[in-house]
Design a protein around this motif. Structure first.
Motif, PDB file in Angstrom:
ATOM      1  N   GLU A 162       0.714  -1.099  -0.009  1.00 29.35           N
ATOM      2  CA  GLU A 162      -0.097  -0.053  -0.125  1.00 29.35           C
ATOM      3  C   GLU A 162       0.688   1.037   0.167  1.00 29.35           C
ATOM      4  OE1 GLU A 162      -3.506   2.058   2.778  1.00 29.35           O
ATOM      5  OE2 GLU A 162      -2.965   0.076   2.917  1.00 29.35           O
ATOM      6  N   ASN A 163       1.844   1.193   0.779  1.00 27.10           N
ATOM      7  CA  ASN A 163       2.954   2.268   0.902  1.00 27.10           C
ATOM      8  C   ASN A 163       4.080   2.332   0.000  1.00 27.10           C
ATOM      9  OD1 ASN A 163       1.199   3.056   3.200  1.00 27.10           O
ATOM     10  ND2 ASN A 163       2.467   1.979   4.303  1.00 27.10           N
ATOM     11  N   GLN A 164       3.914   1.325  -0.915  1.00 22.63           N
ATOM     12  CA  GLN A 164       5.169   0.882  -1.863  1.00 22.63           C
ATOM     13  C   GLN A 164       6.699   1.280  -1.128  1.00 22.63           C
ATOM     14  OE1 GLN A 164       4.789   3.532  -5.307  1.00 22.63           O
ATOM     15  NE2 GLN A 164       2.912   2.661  -5.945  1.00 22.63           N
ATOM     16  N   ASP A 165       6.823   0.483  -0.050  1.00 25.43           N
ATOM     17  CA  ASP A 165       7.965   0.562   0.759  1.00 25.43           C
ATOM     18  C   ASP A 165       8.954  -0.542   0.231  1.00 25.43           C
ATOM     19  OD1 ASP A 165       6.812   2.636   2.457  1.00 25.43           O
ATOM     20  OD2 ASP A 165       6.048   1.086   3.776  1.00 25.43           O
ATOM     21  N   PHE A 166       9.409  -0.447  -0.908  1.00 21.34           N
ATOM     22  CA  PHE A 166      10.251  -1.368  -1.608  1.00 21.34           C
ATOM     23  C   PHE A 166      11.370  -0.611  -2.146  1.00 21.34           C
ATOM     24  CE2 PHE A 166       6.324  -3.640  -1.480  1.00 21.34           C
ATOM     25  CZ  PHE A 166       6.605  -4.656  -0.691  1.00 21.34           C
ATOM     26  N   GLU A 167      12.463  -1.222  -2.282  1.00 18.61           N
ATOM     27  CA  GLU A 167      13.457  -0.618  -3.048  1.00 18.61           C
ATOM     28  C   GLU A 167      14.191  -1.710  -4.153  1.00 18.61           C
ATOM     29  OE1 GLU A 167      17.569   1.962  -2.424  1.00 18.61           O
ATOM     30  OE2 GLU A 167      16.537   0.775  -0.683  1.00 18.61           O
ATOM     31  N   LEU A 168      14.468  -1.059  -5.623  1.00 20.17           N
ATOM     32  CA  LEU A 168      15.180  -1.943  -6.345  1.00 20.17           C
ATOM     33  C   LEU A 168      16.692  -1.661  -6.239  1.00 20.17           C
ATOM     34  CD1 LEU A 168      12.753  -1.900  -9.439  1.00 20.17           C
ATOM     35  CD2 LEU A 168      12.993  -3.816  -7.817  1.00 20.17           C
ATOM     36  N   TYR A 169      17.310  -2.979  -6.040  1.00 14.84           N
ATOM     37  CA  TYR A 169      18.831  -3.102  -6.275  1.00 14.84           C
ATOM     38  C   TYR A 169      19.175  -3.556  -7.826  1.00 14.84           C
ATOM     39  CZ  TYR A 169      20.089  -2.185  -1.178  1.00 14.84           C
ATOM     40  OH  TYR A 169      20.111  -1.359   0.034  1.00 14.84           O
ATOM     41  N   TYR A 170      20.350  -3.193  -8.107  1.00 16.98           N
ATOM     42  CA  TYR A 170      20.816  -3.598  -9.492  1.00 16.98           C
ATOM     43  C   TYR A 170      22.136  -4.616  -9.235  1.00 16.98           C
ATOM     44  CZ  TYR A 170      17.005  -0.642 -10.784  1.00 16.98           C
ATOM     45  OH  TYR A 170      15.807  -0.215 -11.265  1.00 16.98           O
ATOM     46  N   GLN A 171      22.186  -5.582 -10.011  1.00 17.20           N
ATOM     47  CA  GLN A 171      23.360  -6.306 -10.090  1.00 17.20           C
ATOM     48  C   GLN A 171      24.078  -6.212 -11.596  1.00 17.20           C
ATOM     49  OE1 GLN A 171      23.593 -10.434  -9.153  1.00 17.20           O
ATOM     50  NE2 GLN A 171      25.532 -10.459  -7.923  1.00 17.20           N
ATOM     51  N   GLY A 206      24.442  -5.114 -18.699  1.00 19.89           N
ATOM     52  CA  GLY A 206      23.117  -4.358 -18.129  1.00 19.89           C
ATOM     53  C   GLY A 206      23.112  -4.859 -16.704  1.00 19.89           C
ATOM     54  N   PHE A 207      21.815  -4.729 -16.321  1.00 10.74           N
ATOM     55  CA  PHE A 207      21.732  -4.948 -14.769  1.00 10.74           C
ATOM     56  C   PHE A 207      20.454  -6.065 -14.687  1.00 10.74           C
ATOM     57  CE2 PHE A 207      23.391  -0.616 -15.083  1.00 10.74           C
ATOM     58  CZ  PHE A 207      24.497  -0.582 -14.328  1.00 10.74           C
ATOM     59  N   GLU A 208      20.568  -6.795 -13.626  1.00 13.85           N
ATOM     60  CA  GLU A 208      19.368  -7.511 -13.109  1.00 13.85           C
ATOM     61  C   GLU A 208      18.827  -6.634 -11.924  1.00 13.85           C
ATOM     62  OE1 GLU A 208      17.593 -11.733 -11.210  1.00 13.85           O
ATOM     63  OE2 GLU A 208      19.654 -11.601 -11.875  1.00 13.85           O
ATOM     64  N   ALA A 209      17.454  -6.413 -12.080  1.00 18.50           N
ATOM     65  CA  ALA A 209      16.664  -5.558 -10.838  1.00 18.50           C
ATOM     66  C   ALA A 209      16.130  -6.785 -10.187  1.00 18.50           C
ATOM     67  CB  ALA A 209      15.669  -4.784 -11.662  1.00 18.50           C
ATOM     68  N   LEU A 210      16.556  -6.576  -8.742  1.00 16.05           N
ATOM     69  CA  LEU A 210      16.327  -7.348  -7.605  1.00 16.05           C
ATOM     70  C   LEU A 210      15.586  -6.524  -6.431  1.00 16.05           C
ATOM     71  CD1 LEU A 210      19.622  -9.183  -7.720  1.00 16.05           C
ATOM     72  CD2 LEU A 210      17.599 -10.224  -8.268  1.00 16.05           C
ATOM     73  N   ILE A 211      14.488  -6.954  -6.052  1.00 19.78           N
ATOM     74  CA  ILE A 211      13.719  -6.255  -5.051  1.00 19.78           C
ATOM     75  C   ILE A 211      14.132  -6.488  -3.748  1.00 19.78           C
ATOM     76  CG2 ILE A 211      11.723  -8.082  -4.691  1.00 19.78           C
ATOM     77  CD1 ILE A 211       9.968  -5.726  -4.544  1.00 19.78           C
ATOM     78  N   ARG A 212      14.299  -5.248  -3.118  1.00 16.38           N
ATOM     79  CA  ARG A 212      14.803  -5.475  -1.466  1.00 16.38           C
ATOM     80  C   ARG A 212      13.599  -4.832  -0.503  1.00 16.38           C
ATOM     81  NH1 ARG A 212      17.280  -8.613  -3.637  1.00 16.38           N
ATOM     82  NH2 ARG A 212      19.602  -8.624  -3.436  1.00 16.38           N
ATOM     83  N   PHE A 241      21.674  -0.214 -22.665  1.00 19.23           N
ATOM     84  CA  PHE A 241      22.246  -1.333 -22.015  1.00 19.23           C
ATOM     85  C   PHE A 241      20.672  -2.188 -21.600  1.00 19.23           C
ATOM     86  CE2 PHE A 241      21.949   2.360 -19.142  1.00 19.23           C
ATOM     87  CZ  PHE A 241      20.975   2.053 -18.381  1.00 19.23           C
ATOM     88  N   ILE A 242      20.738  -3.272 -20.823  1.00 22.29           N
ATOM     89  CA  ILE A 242      19.365  -3.976 -20.681  1.00 22.29           C
ATOM     90  C   ILE A 242      19.139  -4.067 -19.331  1.00 22.29           C
ATOM     91  CG2 ILE A 242      18.718  -6.585 -20.397  1.00 22.29           C
ATOM     92  CD1 ILE A 242      19.554  -6.799 -23.407  1.00 22.29           C
ATOM     93  N   ILE A 243      17.980  -4.012 -18.715  1.00 22.91           N
ATOM     94  CA  ILE A 243      17.559  -4.372 -17.323  1.00 22.91           C
ATOM     95  C   ILE A 243      16.765  -5.417 -17.468  1.00 22.91           C
ATOM     96  CG2 ILE A 243      16.146  -3.327 -15.418  1.00 22.91           C
ATOM     97  CD1 ILE A 243      17.368  -0.909 -15.421  1.00 22.91           C
ATOM     98  N   SER A 244      17.086  -6.432 -16.629  1.00 15.29           N
ATOM     99  CA  SER A 244      16.218  -7.581 -16.760  1.00 15.29           C
ATOM    100  C   SER A 244      15.605  -7.812 -15.237  1.00 15.29           C
ATOM    101  CB  SER A 244      17.250  -8.890 -16.806  1.00 15.29           C
ATOM    102  OG  SER A 244      17.915  -9.179 -15.518  1.00 15.29           O
ATOM    103  N   ILE A 245      14.323  -8.161 -15.548  1.00 15.19           N
ATOM    104  CA  ILE A 245      13.342  -8.117 -14.365  1.00 15.19           C
ATOM    105  C   ILE A 245      12.804  -9.730 -14.235  1.00 15.19           C
ATOM    106  CG2 ILE A 245      11.220  -7.055 -13.556  1.00 15.19           C
ATOM    107  CD1 ILE A 245      11.535  -4.883 -15.628  1.00 15.19           C
ATOM    108  N   MET A 282      23.215  -3.612  -5.850  1.00 14.04           N
ATOM    109  CA  MET A 282      23.629  -2.177  -5.049  1.00 14.04           C
ATOM    110  C   MET A 282      22.251  -1.343  -5.466  1.00 14.04           C
ATOM    111  SD  MET A 282      27.528  -1.433  -5.986  1.00 14.04           S
ATOM    112  CE  MET A 282      27.212  -1.471  -7.802  1.00 14.04           C
ATOM    113  N   PRO A 283      22.198  -0.504  -4.587  1.00  9.75           N
ATOM    114  CA  PRO A 283      21.141   0.555  -4.540  1.00  9.75           C
ATOM    115  C   PRO A 283      21.371   1.449  -5.700  1.00  9.75           C
ATOM    116  CG  PRO A 283      22.151   1.027  -2.663  1.00  9.75           C
ATOM    117  CD  PRO A 283      23.012  -0.395  -3.170  1.00  9.75           C
ATOM    118  N   VAL A 284      20.445   2.146  -6.167  1.00 14.47           N
ATOM    119  CA  VAL A 284      20.560   3.153  -7.454  1.00 14.47           C
ATOM    120  C   VAL A 284      21.764   4.403  -7.301  1.00 14.47           C
ATOM    121  CG1 VAL A 284      19.763   5.173  -8.490  1.00 14.47           C
ATOM    122  CG2 VAL A 284      18.271   3.173  -8.216  1.00 14.47           C
TER     123      VAL A 284
END
Length: 421
Positions: free
Chosen positions: A172-181, A193-199, A249-253, A398-400
């Motif tokens: 509800e509050n969108q209390d997440f963050e994406l890290y990228y590897q 590119g990077f793989e997006a990983l939720i934290r 570059f590519i971002i994978s999800i 890592m974070p953005v």
């Protein structure tokens, strides 16, 4: 006697006994009997099961049907050697075929959970709950067996309920963050590119592992809105980086099986249009188990995504149940070999790595090595001719702001990636 009456009778016995064990029994595959032969046949089978249970327990305790295909047995401890032996006797008794009038011979099994009074609890309702938890653990361990209640089960259930509540609030509050590897192109030794990983960090729970909350989100259906948030966030980030740093570059999800719905391609098309993202810069990672489950329903969705120009990665390859004929037919561009093989030290791991590379080469698929952590692992996958790799040897997720500090202060095209320690 209805369920309330059963509970009253068992509770009355509970107050008379100083020590006893409670067995919570559930029939395995009973729904199949109902679906195949009808509820009348199911009722006959339940009566036959009750008779056998009474013949085993006799005057040593109480037997009660608790509801549906569930039974409770309450037995004094002085009437058996060990609760495990008694449970096995019940299982063996029910494993013998049943002869049901007008149906013929039926086979069934049961799963049993046990709790003990007063060792596990001194409250009857709590004992039932504990035995029920243990029964579900028996189901998870393959059915047709018994399992004792352990305190860790209650702790895990409480943790799960707490997480579910907090996860709803976080959504509800969108209390997440994406890290990228980073994902490294081994042929150029540069960033692909990077793989997006939720934290997820919760103020009261602390850092919650994706290995804990992702399966819960899938179980509760919360993975669909969570996955939608990830798609929006990653595409927005991709658009920002592309525009600001003028690099491609590519971002994978990662996608869950639950997200592979008929309208997924349309949803993603709306998202990439909203952020003006080039579809060729987007990759979607789907595990082989998710991709091949309900294959006939999944493939049209995957074909639609590929037709948009989006790359499809087969993730965690080697841990599911790939059919090579289906693998050939899927619109995937890249296979990601699970890190368990990359990090494996046995000869069999190397055999699987080399065989997977050979298959991908024949099928004209790119291949990524996941979980590269050492120079030796990197040297080996280079020797095998892998296309890409990622892992802690290069960078943790890592974070953005850390990604921007490390990779975007110089032009990507001019930035070599050091491949040795």
């Amino acid at each position: 006697m209805n369920r309330r009456g059963v509970s009253a009778a068992l509770k009355a016995s509970h107050h008379r006994l100083s020590q006893y064990s409670l067995l919570f029994l559930d029939l395995d595959g009973f729904k199949l009997v109902n679906d195949t032969y009808g509820h009348a046949a199911g009722d006959k089978l339940l009566r036959a099961v009750a008779i056998r249970l009474l013949n085993v327990v006799k005057d040593k305790g109480l037997v009660a049907r608790f509801g549906g295909d569930e039974f409770i047995i309450q037995i004094e401890r002085r009437n058996y050697t060990t609760i495990g032996n008694f449970s096995n006797q019940i299982i063996e008794t029910l494993n013998r075929p049943f002869h049901i009038k007008d149906i013929g011979e039926l086979s069934i099994s049961c799963s049993i959970g046990t709790s003990n009074y007063p060792d596990d609890a001194n409250n009857f309702d709590t004992l039932v709950t504990q035995a029920d938890m243990a029964m579900h653990r028996a189901k998870q361990r393959g059915r047709n067996c018994s399992y004792p209640f352990l305190q860790e089960m209650a702790d895990a259930l409480y943790r799960k309920m707490t997480l579910r509540h907090h996860l709803s609030q976080a959504l509800e509050n969108q209390d997440f963050e994406l890290y990228y590897q980073p994902i490294i192109d081994l042929s150029t030794q540069q960033l692909k590119g990077f793989e997006a990983l939720i934290r997820w960090y919760d103020e009261s729970l602390g850092q919650v592992s994706p290995a804990e909350f992702i399966p819960l989100a899938e179980e509760t259906g919360q993975i669909v809105p969570l996955g939608l948030w990830i798609l929006h966030s990653a595409c927005q980030q991709l658009a920002y980086w592309t525009q600001l740093y003028k690099q491609t570059f590519i971002i994978s999800i990662n996608l869950s099986r639950a997200q592979l719905q008929p309208n997924l391609a349309q949803t993603i098309e709306q998202i990439i249009n909203q952020y003006n993202v080039n579809p060729s810069q987007l990759a979607l990672e789907i595990t082989e188990s998710a991709m091949l489950q309900d294959y006939c329903e999944t493939k049209p969705c995957l074909d639609a995504l590929a037709a948009m120009g989006i790359e499809l990665y087969l993730d965690d390859f080697g841990t599911g149940y790939s059919s090579l004929s289906q693998l050939h037919d899927l619109p995937i561009s890249t296979v990601k070999l699970d890190q368990s093989f990359v990090q494996g030290e046995h000869t069999s791991s190397k055999v699987i790595i080399e065989a997977t590379k050979a298959i991908c080469e024949k099928l004209n698929l790119k291949i990524v090595a996941e979980g590269v952590e050492t120079q030796a692992q990197l040297d080996y996958i280079n020797q095998c001719g892998f296309d890409y790799c990622q892992g802690y040897f290069f960078s943790k997720p890592m974070p953005v702001h850390e990604i921007e500090q490390k990779y975007f202060h110089i032009q990507l095209a001019d930035m070599p990636i050091k491949l040795s320690a």
